[in-house]
Design a protein around this motif. Structure first.
Motif, mmCIF file in Angstrom:
data_model
loop_
_atom_site.group_PDB
_atom_site.id
_atom_site.type_symbol
_atom_site.label_atom_id
_atom_site.label_comp_id
_atom_site.label_asym_id
_atom_site.label_seq_id
_atom_site.Cartn_x
_atom_site.Cartn_y
_atom_site.Cartn_z
ATOM 1 N N THR A 72 0.802 -1.218 0.000
ATOM 2 C CA THR A 72 0.000 0.000 0.000
ATOM 3 C C THR A 72 0.841 1.278 0.000
ATOM 4 O OG1 THR A 72 -0.123 -0.084 2.398
ATOM 5 C CG2 THR A 72 -1.941 -1.062 1.185
ATOM 6 N N GLY A 73 0.356 2.269 -0.743
ATOM 7 C CA GLY A 73 0.939 3.600 -0.711
ATOM 8 C C GLY A 73 2.305 3.753 -1.354
ATOM 9 N N CYS A 74 2.698 2.840 -2.214
ATOM 10 C CA CYS A 74 3.998 2.953 -2.889
ATOM 11 C C CYS A 74 3.903 3.906 -4.075
ATOM 12 C CB CYS A 74 4.463 1.584 -3.392
ATOM 13 S SG CYS A 74 4.845 0.434 -2.074
ATOM 14 N N HIS A 75 5.036 4.477 -4.427
ATOM 15 C CA HIS A 75 5.126 5.374 -5.580
ATOM 16 C C HIS A 75 6.277 4.903 -6.462
ATOM 17 C CE1 HIS A 75 5.277 9.098 -7.937
ATOM 18 N NE2 HIS A 75 6.593 8.996 -7.817
ATOM 19 N N VAL A 76 6.005 4.756 -7.753
ATOM 20 C CA VAL A 76 7.033 4.425 -8.742
ATOM 21 C C VAL A 76 7.034 5.560 -9.757
ATOM 22 C CG1 VAL A 76 7.811 2.785 -10.488
ATOM 23 C CG2 VAL A 76 6.707 1.950 -8.398
ATOM 24 N N GLY A 77 8.139 6.299 -9.824
ATOM 25 C CA GLY A 77 8.221 7.500 -10.651
ATOM 26 C C GLY A 77 8.360 7.229 -12.141
ATOM 27 N N ARG A 78 8.319 8.302 -12.893
ATOM 28 C CA ARG A 78 8.454 8.244 -14.348
ATOM 29 C C ARG A 78 9.808 7.637 -14.736
ATOM 30 N NH1 ARG A 78 4.313 11.103 -14.390
ATOM 31 N NH2 ARG A 78 3.496 12.949 -15.256
ATOM 32 N N GLY A 79 9.774 6.730 -15.681
ATOM 33 C CA GLY A 79 10.996 6.110 -16.164
ATOM 34 C C GLY A 79 11.640 5.134 -15.191
ATOM 35 N N ALA A 80 11.026 4.937 -14.036
ATOM 36 C CA ALA A 80 11.556 3.977 -13.052
ATOM 37 C C ALA A 80 11.150 2.566 -13.463
ATOM 38 C CB ALA A 80 11.031 4.290 -11.662
ATOM 39 N N GLU A 81 11.974 1.590 -13.070
ATOM 40 C CA GLU A 81 11.696 0.191 -13.361
ATOM 41 C C GLU A 81 11.779 -0.616 -12.070
ATOM 42 O OE1 GLU A 81 14.388 -1.332 -16.318
ATOM 43 O OE2 GLU A 81 14.428 0.595 -17.355
ATOM 44 N N VAL A 82 10.760 -1.428 -11.822
ATOM 45 C CA VAL A 82 10.755 -2.351 -10.688
ATOM 46 C C VAL A 82 10.456 -3.730 -11.251
ATOM 47 C CG1 VAL A 82 9.660 -2.968 -8.510
ATOM 48 C CG2 VAL A 82 9.946 -0.557 -9.105
ATOM 49 N N SER A 83 11.363 -4.684 -11.028
ATOM 50 C CA SER A 83 11.132 -6.028 -11.545
ATOM 51 C C SER A 83 11.618 -7.080 -10.544
ATOM 52 C CB SER A 83 11.833 -6.217 -12.898
ATOM 53 O OG SER A 83 13.213 -6.002 -12.795
ATOM 54 N N TYR A 84 10.858 -8.162 -10.451
ATOM 55 C CA TYR A 84 11.196 -9.295 -9.588
ATOM 56 C C TYR A 84 11.517 -8.839 -8.164
ATOM 57 C CZ TYR A 84 11.417 -11.603 -14.090
ATOM 58 O OH TYR A 84 11.109 -12.066 -15.342
ATOM 59 N N SER A 85 10.703 -7.936 -7.631
ATOM 60 C CA SER A 85 10.981 -7.329 -6.326
ATOM 61 C C SER A 85 9.732 -7.247 -5.470
ATOM 62 C CB SER A 85 11.550 -5.918 -6.530
ATOM 63 O OG SER A 85 12.787 -5.983 -7.204
ATOM 64 N N VAL A 86 9.957 -7.021 -4.174
ATOM 65 C CA VAL A 86 8.885 -6.761 -3.221
ATOM 66 C C VAL A 86 9.143 -5.380 -2.640
ATOM 67 C CG1 VAL A 86 7.804 -7.462 -1.059
ATOM 68 C CG2 VAL A 86 8.625 -9.203 -2.664
ATOM 69 N N VAL A 87 8.152 -4.500 -2.742
ATOM 70 C CA VAL A 87 8.268 -3.131 -2.243
ATOM 71 C C VAL A 87 7.249 -2.970 -1.120
ATOM 72 C CG1 VAL A 87 8.210 -0.690 -2.855
ATOM 73 C CG2 VAL A 87 8.996 -2.370 -4.545
ATOM 74 N N MET A 88 7.742 -2.653 0.062
ATOM 75 C CA MET A 88 6.908 -2.598 1.255
ATOM 76 C C MET A 88 6.132 -1.265 1.335
ATOM 77 S SD MET A 88 7.523 -5.567 2.248
ATOM 78 C CE MET A 88 7.002 -5.801 3.924
ATOM 79 N N PRO A 89 5.182 -1.141 2.271
ATOM 80 C CA PRO A 89 4.302 0.025 2.333
ATOM 81 C C PRO A 89 5.038 1.365 2.411
ATOM 82 C CG PRO A 89 3.503 -1.676 3.814
ATOM 83 C CD PRO A 89 4.845 -2.122 3.314
ATOM 84 N N GLY A 90 4.516 2.307 1.640
ATOM 85 C CA GLY A 90 4.998 3.685 1.701
ATOM 86 C C GLY A 90 6.347 3.938 1.056
#
Length: 98
Positions: A21-39
């Protein structure tokens, strides 16, 4: 192939990952094969791969976390602890814990 919780803002690319919940991924950013925790915030141009990004973390502009951005890199998991900041243009190597 990603699981994205409510309240996330995705302006970049997310694949094969879990965003809490509440994550932000900016323009041109890449997230792959990952776990991103809250906020957690992944700023513009940052790349996160094969990583766990802790709650409330900030991955600054053009930072790189983890591997698999070049064929010779391994699939070791990088871990960023709760509320840590990965500075602009900083690189966290595959398997590194901070």
């Amino acid at each position: 192939n990603s699981a994205v919780a409510r309240g996330c803002e995705i302006l970049g690319e997310v694949k094969n990952s879990v965003l809490s919940t509440g994550c932000h991924v900016g323009r041109g950013a890449e997230v792959s094969y990952s776990v991103v925790m809250p906020g957690a915030v992944i700023e513009d141009g940052a790349r996160v791969s094969y990583a766990i990004v802790g709650e409330g973390c900030k991955v600054c502009h053009n930072a790189i976390i983890g591997g698999r951005f070049a064929p010779e890199e391994t699939k070791e998991i990088s871990v960023i602890g709760k509320d840590k900041v990965v500075e602009e243009n900083q690189a966290i190597k595959p398997g590194e814990i901070c």
